[in-house]
Design an enzyme around this catalytic site. Structure first.
Site, short mmCIF file in Angstrom:
data_model
loop_
_atom_site.label_atom_id
_atom_site.label_comp_id
_atom_site.label_asym_id
_atom_site.label_seq_id
_atom_site.Cartn_x
_atom_site.Cartn_y
_atom_site.Cartn_z
N GLY A 4 0.65 -1.53 0.23
CA GLY A 4 0.06 0.01 0.45
C GLY A 4 0.66 1.46 -0.17
O GLY A 4 2.10 0.90 -0.26
N ASP A 64 -10.54 2.58 8.44
CA ASP A 64 -10.20 1.91 6.75
C ASP A 64 -11.15 0.00 6.49
O ASP A 64 -10.30 -0.19 5.84
CB ASP A 64 -8.76 2.04 6.05
CG ASP A 64 -8.28 1.60 4.86
OD1 ASP A 64 -8.75 1.96 3.86
OD2 ASP A 64 -7.45 1.46 4.29
N GLU A 107 1.41 2.62 2.32
CA GLU A 107 2.13 3.06 3.57
C GLU A 107 3.01 1.93 4.06
O GLU A 107 4.35 2.07 4.52
CB GLU A 107 1.42 3.60 5.23
CG GLU A 107 0.10 4.45 4.98
CD GLU A 107 1.24 5.80 5.00
OE1 GLU A 107 2.49 5.03 6.27
OE2 GLU A 107 1.53 6.84 4.47
#
Ligand SMILES: Nc1ncnc2c1ncn2[C@@H]1O[C@H](COP(=O)(O)O)[C@@H](O)[C@H]1O
Lengths: 174, 250
Positions: B24, B154, B26
């Site tokens: 992702g 999320d 991050e």
């Protein structure tokens, strides 16, 4: 049987774990430890404060990680392992809670040696009976009430408790 | 493109054979069969290694601080949630915050169409009979999360994993990388709305049913605290309205 293990990320160290019961000379061990006598360069842990192998090895992992990142807070890797068992940043408090006491009869002894040197060590400084160090043996000498108090936890489920202890060890002071 | 990041992760993970399963913005997610300190007993046991790589565009010192802070923030949320009543999250195995590494329990197993995420499970025609109780359980768990003052940040159907408890599937919430503590009804309402949208976009045909089961579970999860539930619901309707207006404007 004792445990001899090498943590994959730290191949330069070999870790030995022993357990003793009916130890008669804890007071003497402690005195020599305080004097800095080289023959007593081990982690001497009060077995009443330990629930699982996972708890012990998680503390060893933390100590080796901090050691290899130049972040250890105590004088030796062996005192650092005891400090690593603690959920708080107070070193004296950690040694008092998790380290050997004058009247300890159940002890866990850890020795970390350089994997390359064939360093010998002598456990005859402990007067007691060596026993196995499986989770079952650890549970038999663990005092749950003390453990829960040390980590401020209250789960009744020992697997959950052990995982919560690991989290506390891994996150101490960060 | 990500090769050098994988190499960087491996440089912090001596002797740990890892396979990349997801990347992702991050973090990189790896699985491994090597435990960092226990001699693995179960064949085929897996562990999750989550690595937050440095960001080139940030000042190195500031970046190191932020990486450490985010890694710890996620770990602390998991620490607070693990073992809490009616909540299931992965347990923490190890933390190397200075290198942005978090070791977690692996959640889930393989099912016919991939990993046992809620997303995949809702695609399986044969399991329809379970959906109502499962979605209620998901709602209930989110309510408990919110009551603890924690927002997931999320909530997608991939971040709700399913674990088999006997013959029953039970939800487990993963990925708290965007999670935070908050007692604002707005944050909780948005959390729910994100999940509603995720269900709508991945399972449009039955999404009305799914969402109403989810909400019923969410209501139940508040127990005696129905006042709090109503506050979140009220805001949730506002959030939906805003969402609709936004989509009308294109
Ligand atoms: N603890 C876990 N157990 C199993 N799979 C995970 C876990 N954490 C992350 N994943 C997988 O990695 C993906 C991305 O993770 P994340 O970046 O944390 O959202 C998730 O959608 C899962 O498929």
């Amino acid at each position: 049987m004792s445990i001899k293990t090498v943590l994959p990320q730290f191949p330069q160290f070999t870790v030995h774990l022993f357990k003793f019961k009916n130890v008669t000379n804890s007071k003497e061990i402690k005195q020599n430890l305080i004097k800095g006598d080289k023959r007593y360069d081990f982690s001497f842990i009060n077995a009443q404060t330990v629930l699982s192998e996972e708890q012990l090895l998680s503390a060893v992992y933390r100590a080796l990680l901090d050691h290899t990142q130049d972040k250890i807070r105590t004088k030796t890797i062996h005192s650092e392992v005891i400090f690593s068992l603690s959920p708080t940043q107070n070193i004296m408090d950690a040694l008092r809670r998790f380290g050997i006491q004058d009247d300890s009869t159940d002890l866990i002894v850890i020795k970390i040696v350089d994997s390359n040197s064939q360093e010998e060590f002598d456990l005859s400084v402990v007067e007691g009976e060596e026993v196995d160090i499986t989770d079952e043996d650890l549970k038999s000498s663990a005092i749950l009430k003390t453990i829960k108090k040390n980590y401020k936890l209250k789960s009744e489920d020992l697997t959950v408790l052990s995982h919560q202890i690991v989290a506390a060890i891994q996150l101490r002071g960060l | 493109m990500s090769d050098h990041l994988v190499e960087l992760a491996k440089s912090h993970l001596t002797n740990i054979p890892v396979s990349l399963i997801s990347q992702g913005a991050e973090s990189l997610i790896f699985t491994t069969t090597t435990h960092p300190y226990m001699e693995t007993s179960d064949e085929g046991q897996q562990y999750i290694v989550k690595f937050r790589p440095p960001k080139k565009y940030r000042h190195p010192q500031l970046d190191a601080q932020l990486t450490k802070r985010r890694t710890l923030a996620e770990a602390r949320l998991l620490q607070r949630l693990y073992g809490a009543d009616g909540i299931s999250v992965p347990s923490i195995i190890a933390v190397d915050a200075r290198n942005g590494i978090l070791w977690l329990e692996y959640i889930g197993q393989q099912i016919e169409n991939g990993v046992s995420s809620l997303k995949n499970y809702l695609w399986l025609e044969d399991s329809k009979a379970d959906y109502e109780s499962l979605l209620r359980a998901v709602g209930d768990m989110i309510a408990r999360l919110h009551q603890m003052g924690i927002v997931h940040g999320d909530l997608t159907t991939s971040n709700v994993m399913l674990q088999k408890h006997g013959s029953q599937w039970a939800p487990c919430l993963i990925d708290f990388g965007l999670g935070f503590t908050s007692d604002l009804v707005e944050d909780k309402a948005v959390d729910l709305y994100v999940l509603e949208r995720a269900i709508l976009s991945t399972h449009p045909v039955h999404s009305d049913n799914y969402n109403s089961w989810l909400m019923e579970g969410y209501k139940k999860g508040y127990g005696k605290d129905q006042g709090k539930f109503k506050q979140v619901m009220k805001r949730y309707e506002d959030v939906r309205m805003r969402g609709r207006k936004r989509s009308m404007l294109g």
